[in-house]
Design an enzyme around this catalytic site. Structure first.
Site, mmCIF file in Angstrom:
data_model
loop_
_atom_site.group_PDB
_atom_site.id
_atom_site.type_symbol
_atom_site.label_atom_id
_atom_site.label_comp_id
_atom_site.label_asym_id
_atom_site.label_seq_id
_atom_site.Cartn_x
_atom_site.Cartn_y
_atom_site.Cartn_z
ATOM 1 N N GLU A 104 59.433 1.148 6.651
ATOM 2 C CA GLU A 104 57.883 1.581 6.716
ATOM 3 C C GLU A 104 57.103 1.345 5.422
ATOM 4 O O GLU A 104 55.990 1.539 5.350
ATOM 5 C CB GLU A 104 57.288 2.813 7.147
ATOM 6 N N HIS A 122 54.581 9.849 6.338
ATOM 7 C CA HIS A 122 54.583 9.469 7.640
ATOM 8 C C HIS A 122 55.594 10.137 8.716
ATOM 9 O O HIS A 122 56.870 10.567 8.131
ATOM 10 C CB HIS A 122 55.052 7.981 7.651
ATOM 11 N N HIS A 124 56.952 11.424 12.865
ATOM 12 C CA HIS A 124 56.681 11.215 14.328
ATOM 13 C C HIS A 124 56.480 12.531 14.855
ATOM 14 O O HIS A 124 57.013 12.851 16.080
ATOM 15 C CB HIS A 124 58.110 10.575 14.707
ATOM 16 N N TYR A 143 37.158 22.443 12.858
ATOM 17 C CA TYR A 143 36.378 22.116 11.880
ATOM 18 C C TYR A 143 37.279 21.564 10.730
ATOM 19 O O TYR A 143 36.822 20.859 9.875
ATOM 20 C CB TYR A 143 35.406 23.091 11.293
ATOM 21 N N HIS A 184 53.453 5.926 18.174
ATOM 22 C CA HIS A 184 54.409 6.060 16.947
ATOM 23 C C HIS A 184 54.446 7.470 16.177
ATOM 24 O O HIS A 184 55.345 8.119 16.170
ATOM 25 C CB HIS A 184 53.600 4.955 16.102
ATOM 26 N N TYR A 239 36.502 24.615 -1.552
ATOM 27 C CA TYR A 239 37.449 25.755 -1.098
ATOM 28 C C TYR A 239 38.493 25.954 -1.976
ATOM 29 O O TYR A 239 39.090 24.887 -2.628
ATOM 30 C CB TYR A 239 38.145 25.374 0.343
#
Length: 243
Positions: A104, A122, A124, A143, A184, A239
């Site tokens: 990837e 990344h 799955h 939110y 994916h 925050y």
């Protein structure tokens, strides 16, 4: 499982020293790269322990200057050592290590070229992947979507590891720091590995929340407006602790 099988073949080639992997290339890792690699491996292992990844089905990268350190193809994260450091330049040219980078890599490099990202995760993740098969955008169930830049889009499906998938992903990431990849998984980026991981985990949590709420027979979950999420996003920028 095709992605995982292909990655495993690449890993075997790397371990066995075949032409696909070749000999170690480039220079030795600099101290800051060695430290970043240690943090990358810890983050990759966390994706497994937290249930966001099964086997070698995800990947993690971190940028150090003009070098991108990335998890290698098909190597279980618990087997990675400091000697397995794998790095490429922003064009994908190998500069560190002897292992084949993740399949990837095009997605990771596309994020670094288009944004100020310092790290990419990344996965799955099961709930987020399920959502990617149902809707073109994750409904505004919470939110915390504001922390990702707004409604989380789903990038159209393309074969894993391709430039087409990377292009589809960039479209979905416009003004966002995370998106879903249809049928994916997920991709998220941040200035640090911790931030990229936290955004990934938040996306999976929101996906699970929406799936849970929408599964109640006879009821539909209340959703927020884009304006409400945008307002929350502004507040979230301030925050946490300062200084």
């Amino acid at each position: 499982m095709a992605e995982e099988q292909r990655d495993q073949r690449g890993a075997r080639a790397a371990r066995e020293g075949t032409q696909e992997a070749g000999e170690p290339w480039g220079r030795s890792a600099r101290p800051e790269e060695a430290d970043a690699w240690e943090a990358l491996v810890a983050t990759a292992r966390r994706t497994v322990s937290d249930g966001l990844v099964v086997g070698t089905s995800g990947n993690v990268s971190v940028r150090v200057g003009d070098t991108v350190l990335v998890t290698p193809s098909g190597v279980p994260y618990d087997r990675l050592t400091p000697d397995d450091v794998t790095g490429v330049d922003l064009d994908g040219g190998r500069v560190l290590g002897a292992l084949v980078p993740t399949s990837e890599l095009p997605m990771h490099l596309a994020v670094y070229r288009a944004t100020d990202a310092g790290a990419v995760v990344h996965t799955h993740a099961v709930h987020a992947t399920a959502v990617s098969t149902l809707v073109p955008e994750l409904p505004l169930i919470h939110y915390m979507a504001g922390a990702l830049g707004g409604p989380v889009r789903v990038a159209p499906y393309a074969t894993y590891g391709t430039e087409e998938l990377a292009e589809n992903m960039l479209g979905a990431l416009t003004d966002r720091t995370a998106c879903l990849l249809q049928n994916h998984g997920t991709i998220a980026y941040g200035t640090t590995l911790d931030q990229a991981y936290d955004r990934t985990a938040q996306l999976e949590w929101m996906s699970r929340l929406w799936l849970t709420a929408s599964s109640v027979p006879g009821l539909s979950p209340a959703l927020l407006s884009a304006g409400q999420v945008s307002e929350a996003g502004e507040r979230l920028r301030g925050y946490g602790q300062r200084g």
